[in-house]
Design a protein around this motif. Sequence first.
Motif, PDB file in Angstrom:
ATOM      1  N   ALA A   1       9.796 -43.601 -30.778  1.00 24.36           N
ATOM      2  CA  ALA A   1      10.753 -43.824 -31.702  1.00 24.36           C
ATOM      3  C   ALA A   1      12.048 -44.708 -31.466  1.00 24.36           C
ATOM      4  CB  ALA A   1      11.241 -42.346 -32.445  1.00 24.36           C
ATOM      5  N   ASP A   2      12.783 -45.058 -32.271  1.00 23.62           N
ATOM      6  CA  ASP A   2      14.163 -45.734 -31.743  1.00 23.62           C
ATOM      7  C   ASP A   2      15.043 -44.686 -31.297  1.00 23.62           C
ATOM      8  OD1 ASP A   2      13.423 -48.308 -32.284  1.00 23.62           O
ATOM      9  OD2 ASP A   2      14.366 -48.361 -34.222  1.00 23.62           O
ATOM     10  N   HIS A   3      15.883 -45.067 -30.091  1.00 26.89           N
ATOM     11  CA  HIS A   3      16.408 -43.984 -29.595  1.00 26.89           C
ATOM     12  C   HIS A   3      17.856 -44.781 -29.151  1.00 26.89           C
ATOM     13  CE1 HIS A   3      15.731 -39.889 -28.930  1.00 26.89           C
ATOM     14  NE2 HIS A   3      14.353 -40.262 -29.134  1.00 26.89           N
ATOM     15  N   ARG A   4      18.823 -44.311 -29.885  1.00 30.05           N
ATOM     16  CA  ARG A   4      20.084 -45.037 -29.289  1.00 30.05           C
ATOM     17  C   ARG A   4      20.627 -44.085 -28.300  1.00 30.05           C
ATOM     18  NH1 ARG A   4      23.856 -45.237 -34.049  1.00 30.05           N
ATOM     19  NH2 ARG A   4      22.835 -46.481 -35.380  1.00 30.05           N
ATOM     20  N   PRO A   5      21.168 -44.874 -27.182  1.00 24.82           N
ATOM     21  CA  PRO A   5      21.683 -44.184 -26.071  1.00 24.82           C
ATOM     22  C   PRO A   5      22.956 -43.408 -26.362  1.00 24.82           C
ATOM     23  CG  PRO A   5      21.530 -46.327 -25.670  1.00 24.82           C
ATOM     24  CD  PRO A   5      21.217 -46.290 -27.047  1.00 24.82           C
TER      25      PRO A   5
ATOM     26  N   TRP B   1      14.995 -35.503 -26.861  1.00 16.89           N
ATOM     27  CA  TRP B   1      13.895 -36.068 -26.061  1.00 16.89           C
ATOM     28  C   TRP B   1      12.669 -35.417 -25.958  1.00 16.89           C
ATOM     29  CZ3 TRP B   1      14.937 -41.070 -25.102  1.00 16.89           C
ATOM     30  CH2 TRP B   1      16.336 -41.334 -25.141  1.00 16.89           C
ATOM     31  N   GLU B   2      12.508 -34.201 -25.695  1.00 12.57           N
ATOM     32  CA  GLU B   2      11.360 -33.660 -25.380  1.00 12.57           C
ATOM     33  C   GLU B   2       9.993 -33.855 -26.706  1.00 12.57           C
ATOM     34  OE1 GLU B   2      10.896 -29.237 -24.899  1.00 12.57           O
ATOM     35  OE2 GLU B   2       9.014 -29.837 -26.114  1.00 12.57           O
ATOM     36  N   PRO B   3      10.404 -33.864 -27.825  1.00  9.50           N
ATOM     37  CA  PRO B   3       9.592 -34.143 -28.820  1.00  9.50           C
ATOM     38  C   PRO B   3       8.829 -35.543 -28.838  1.00  9.50           C
ATOM     39  CG  PRO B   3      11.616 -32.955 -29.759  1.00  9.50           C
ATOM     40  CD  PRO B   3      11.908 -33.557 -28.587  1.00  9.50           C
TER      41      PRO B   3
END
Length: 466
Positions: free
Chosen positions: A40-44, A65-67
């Motif tokens: 998935a898209d993750h914004r830092p 994060w874990e999922p």
Amino acid sequence: MHPRLDDDLARLPELLDETRAQAVRLLTGLDHRPVAQAPADHRPAPLPVDGSGLAGALETFTRRWEPGFSGAAGPRYLGFVTGGATPASLAGDWLTGTLDQNPTSGLDSNAPDLERETVAWLRELFGLSPEHEGAFVSGATMSNFTGLAIAREWLGEQLGVSVAERGAAALGPVHVLSGSPHSSIGKALSMLGLGRSSIRGVDRLPGREAVDVGSLAQALESLDGTPAIVVANAGTVDTVDFDDLRALAALRERYPFWLHVDAAFGAFAALSPEHAHLTDGLDEADSVCVDLHKWLNVPYDSAVQFTRRRDLQARVFQNSAAYLGPLGDDPDFVHLTPENSRRLRALPAWFTLAAYGRDGHAEIVRRDIALAARLGERIAAMPAYRLLAPVRLNVVCFTLASSPERVGELTSAITESGEAFLTRTVYDGVPALRAAFSNWRTTEADVERVAKTLERSALQDPPGRP
Ligand SMILES: Cc1ncc(COP(=O)(O)O)c(C=O)c1O
């Protein structure tokens, strides 16, 4: 001390228990979580200023994060060549972090001796003689890199120059001959200043990935006595084909070359009586690469590098400094591999070998081989698919019978099902899929689930039709 550190130290047993509970939840849930998923898209997030303590970090990791992480440690993750982590190797890994040893110098503890003991166990496991000394590195790429670095030094020795002192340019053009080199060989040659284009592809046997020994002899003959490097393959990544290692080694009587064997996962064939012959001649190599985070089922990252020429290895990797003391006859690990400091990677391997022994690991290898054969039979019986090679060991390489160009869609459909993870390749010009078995947990029931997923995916997806 920062108050968060102070709090964590005071609550350490309780916090480690929480982390342990989380690990248990993850491991027991492996069968139920998607095997893989599209990232998935993750914004830092911004750098935490105050921090939230270990409990807060655990909570944030679990939520954010874990999922999105894969079930790579589980039994139906058949992508690349991926092992899991046996219970004992996982415990060894925890203790590696806990003890936080740096085994590269022998000045302060027995940790390097544990690594030496583990290397000796592995040497025996793969049928190598004591002339092969070894060291731990992070993976097969670094093991190939280290082996080829020693080969480079050997080339210098043949020409009367020290590459370690004068650099790769002192060698002039270098010839690296191989039938089906893994991509990491090119990467290693690039890092070593020998260049990817130093690889000279040698003809393979018809319909095979194994090198044609006659063609290799011709290629060596054409070098007119110039020393070369031969990279032999013991287990190619797509069809797990093996070069005839004995025949290759015998060519050294006629031609000067260094024999490096990439046995990243193929070395484990030595543990299966019906397949052990594939590794005949491995011991005759000058350097050998074996990955451990694949079929030994220790957590990332771990591999071993063997060589008969430790003297040359120390010439390449020596890190002379007054505070490290002299090199001596049995150099510390700091003088043998690229890293000067690293974790005690041997400990998880030591734990799993101590816990399950040769027989336990042989059982994993034999079971995975049998399961790959079973999936191969199931796929061969499905009209929508076509096997591209016999299942020689632990990898099934296949494609869509009538529309191989749609393998990409099929791969995505399998990943989205959450039931299995397979990776793509192109074999002999045909887009294909690979199912690689190297996890200690995989059972026949898993093979059935993968086979059903393939059947369903072929039905849903028009892939079988144009
Ligand atoms: C034959 C072979 N060599 C080298 C490698 C590189 O291994 P790593 O990714 O552990 O560096 C692999 C990985 O699949 C492999 O199969």
